[in-house]
Design a protein around this motif. Structure first.
Motif, PDB file in Angstrom:
ATOM      1  N   MET A 122       0.793  -1.225   0.000  1.00 11.23           N
ATOM      2  CA  MET A 122       0.000   0.000   0.000  1.00 11.23           C
ATOM      3  C   MET A 122       0.830   1.283   0.000  1.00 11.23           C
ATOM      4  SD  MET A 122      -2.854  -1.365  -0.143  1.00 11.23           S
ATOM      5  CE  MET A 122      -3.796   0.138  -0.017  1.00 11.23           C
ATOM      6  N   GLU A 219     -12.914  -1.023   6.492  1.00 15.49           N
ATOM      7  CA  GLU A 219     -12.481  -2.418   6.443  1.00 15.49           C
ATOM      8  C   GLU A 219     -13.185  -3.167   5.316  1.00 15.49           C
ATOM      9  OE1 GLU A 219     -10.039  -3.551   8.106  1.00 15.49           O
ATOM     10  OE2 GLU A 219      -9.767  -1.980   9.606  1.00 15.49           O
ATOM     11  N   LEU A 222     -11.341  -2.343   2.116  1.00 18.44           N
ATOM     12  CA  LEU A 222     -10.074  -3.086   2.014  1.00 18.44           C
ATOM     13  C   LEU A 222     -10.312  -4.533   1.646  1.00 18.44           C
ATOM     14  CD1 LEU A 222      -8.004  -1.699   5.048  1.00 18.44           C
ATOM     15  CD2 LEU A 222      -7.912  -0.993   2.632  1.00 18.44           C
ATOM     16  N   LEU A 227      -7.305  -7.094   1.455  1.00 18.42           N
ATOM     17  CA  LEU A 227      -6.242  -6.425   2.184  1.00 18.42           C
ATOM     18  C   LEU A 227      -6.438  -6.454   3.701  1.00 18.42           C
ATOM     19  CD1 LEU A 227      -5.695  -3.343  -0.155  1.00 18.42           C
ATOM     20  CD2 LEU A 227      -4.094  -5.221   0.247  1.00 18.42           C
ATOM     21  N   ASN A 228      -7.372  -7.264   4.185  1.00 14.16           N
ATOM     22  CA  ASN A 228      -7.513  -7.359   5.652  1.00 14.16           C
ATOM     23  C   ASN A 228      -7.855  -8.776   6.067  1.00 14.16           C
ATOM     24  OD1 ASN A 228     -10.090  -7.379   4.616  1.00 14.16           O
ATOM     25  ND2 ASN A 228     -10.800  -5.592   5.764  1.00 14.16           N
TER      26      ASN A 228
END
Length: 228
Positions: A122, A219, A222, A227-228
């Motif tokens: 990122m 969240e 993402l 990405l989480n």
């Protein structure tokens, strides 16, 4: 891969919306705006809670000027949503890791390794605004004054600012032309469902924020890019 995060302003980054305020934004001393919460009844006995238009005052200064908050001329505070502050602060941290590579690899254990891997992905992300606010001048003034959790002004958080009336497809066409980033690598947050529908048709991944920007919606965004 996520390369561009785009935010609406009114009731996504902050509240209230610019058309709802009275006059241009101004800096106001937080202490002078604090209402007296209690007063005595005429009989001198039981205290009574004062009604006040300032019951939504922030608990601490929220600008880059010591002790000051942003209000309209009637004292109505203009504040950044907690979720917006969280998201922009996290993005700023990714960028700091870009300038300090050791910081993304210093954590120990698998969780630290996963976090470092995410940060490295990122580090090059760009951030933009796509807004149809009725008062562009008011909005830019707010961006220059309001800060996020790490003390950065909103203005410093954004690489590109598109403020204009009309379909937000036009905002994104401009952003795509300026950045060269494909729509499929963009993430957009907006409180207005028609904007979400319009921009989604371009292939942009969009998250609806009807209650303003929250950590949960961040969240969710993402997760669209794993990405989480």
């Amino acid at each position: 891969m996520l390369q561009l995060v785009v935010f609406d302003l009114d009731f996504c980054i902050w509240r209230p919306e610019m058309y709802q305020i009275q006059g241009p934004p101004q800096l106001s001393n937080l202490k002078t705006l604090q209402p007296k919460q209690l007063r005595k009844r005429k009989n001198g006995n039981k205290p009574q809670l004062l009604s006040s238009t300032n019951t939504m005052l922030p608990k601490r200064p929220t600008t880059n000027r010591k002790g000051m908050i942003v209000t309209d001329k009637k004292g109505t505070p203009i504040t950044v949503f907690d979720g917006a502050s969280y998201a922009l602060t996290e993005i700023n941290k990714w960028r700091k890791d870009k300038s300090n590579p050791k910081s993304s690899t210093s954590s120990s254990g698998s969780s630290g390794s996963n976090k470092g891997n995410m940060n490295s992905k990122m580090q090059h992300v760009k951030v933009a605004v796509a807004s149809c606010t009725d008062e562009p001048g008011y909005a830019r003034r707010c961006m220059d004054w309001l800060i996020v959790d790490d003390g950065s002004t909103l203005s410093s958080c954004f690489d590109h600012v598109e403020i204009r009336p009309g379909d937000k497809k036009n905002h994104f066409a401009s952003l795509q032309r300026i950045t060269g980033i494909p729509y499929e690598m963009m993430l957009f947050f907006d409180d207005y469902d028609l904007n979400i529908d319009s921009v989604s048709s371009l292939g942009v991944k969009c998250v609806h924020t009807p209650s303003g920007m929250t950590r949960e919606r961040w969240e969710e965004g993402l997760s669209r890019f794993n990405l989480n």
